[in-house]
Design a protein around this motif. Structure first.
Motif: not given
Length: 325
Positions: A122-123, A125-128, A130
């Motif tokens: 989960k940690e 996720e959310g990056f270019n 990922s």
């Protein structure tokens, strides 16, 4: 130059200048400054997000991202190599090592089963990038799990190997009396004529005739269970427990060379041939027990005789003659 505005004075029949109030001028000026600031900020935001406008910081970040992608590409190549090597080890483990030791193979689905924890990544996720980071992390975790399973399997194989080594050492695998010391193999396993009653009865061992004092050898590694004359008819005798369900008995000895509780190795001299107890002549009566059942000792002489010698002794052992005890 600002425009001058006039108005018509009907009383005096003349045009007069309109003088703006000082407060209104200040208001217009403030409004102008606010509009200029908003316009400048909007332009700045547009420039910062415009794809063709690259700052030095953007260049540094782009370079770092490319380096990261290259490192992950190299890492994934190494993971591919590890996958290939690990697959080879797993194949040998299932089809060679575990087969040799009669152990059940480990199912491929168990070796490559993924992690159940849904929030494990989960940690990330959310990056270019990922997807790249998460997929690589999953592969590393999978290999780590496979290595743990393989390590556990090899520990099990090592334990089985040690147990098998002990088993091979424990099995009664040699003659208790050497061929060069034998006068003859007097009687084998099976129904034989009793030397005292002449009644045909089961002879639960093999008789080896030899001179009194001839060395008797332990036929496998074990521990001396007893070295006494407590068993009726056997005279001085020795019992050795070998583990894995094996026990051997050596009867009618003239004397002992071991004591109860002593550990012995295959080939150790444990006693000497005699004629004590219910015996007609000097000889060794030898028995092999497996899981509490008496078995034919002829099946356990592969350790120190040739094929020709085995055929000869088997032929004599199968003759229904008279036993010596």
């Amino acid at each position: 130059m600002s425009k001058v505005k006039y108005y018509y004075d009907s009383e005096n029949l003349a045009y007069r200048k309109i003088k703006p109030k000082k407060g209104r001028k200040l208001g217009y000026f403030a409004l102008f400054l606010l509009a200029s600031a908003l316009f400048g900020f909007l332009c700045f935001v547009l420039l910062m997000n415009f794809p063709y406008f690259v700052t030095p910081r953007d260049k540094i970040q782009a370079t770092e991202i490319e380096k990261m992608k290259l490192k992950y590409a190299i890492l994934n190549k190494k993971i591919n190599d590890l996958d290939e090597v690990l697959a080879n080890v797993e194949d040998r483990d299932n089809n060679l090592y575990r087969t040799f030791f009669n152990a059940s193979p480990i199912a491929n689905s168990d070796r490559k089963k993924g992690f159940i924890d849904a929030d494990r990544y989960k940690e990330l996720e959310g990056f270019n990038n990922s997807d790249l980071v998460i997929s690589t992390s999953k592969r590393v975790d999978m290999i780590t799990k496979q290595l743990a399973i393989q390590s556990k399997s090899l520990d099990e194989i090592l334990g089985l190997a040690k147990a098998k080594d002990k088993l091979l050492s424990a099995i009664p695998a040699i003659q208790p009396v050497k061929n060069e010391d034998l006068r003859r193999m007097a009687s084998g396993f099976g129904f034989r004529s009793d030397p005292f009653t002449k009644v045909r009865k089961m002879h639960e061992g093999m008789d080896f005739t030899a001179q009194s004092g001839t060395p008797i050898y332990a036929t496998g590694d074990g521990v001396v269970k007893s070295a006494d004359n407590s068993l009726s008819g056997y005279g001085n005798h020795i019992e050795i427990t070998h583990g894995f369900g094996y026990l051997t008995l050596y009867a009618h000895l003239s004397k002992y060379n071991v004591s109860t509780g002593q550990s012995v190795k295959r080939g150790d001299i444990i006693g000497f041939v005699g004629s004590t107890g219910r015996s007609e002549a000097p000889h060794l009566h030898y028995e092999v027990h497996k899981d509490g059942t008496v078995v034919n000792p002829i099946n356990f002489y592969y350790g120190n005789i040739s094929a020709a010698e085995y055929v000869a002794i088997a032929k004599i052992a199968n003759q229904e003659n008279q036993s010596l005890d």
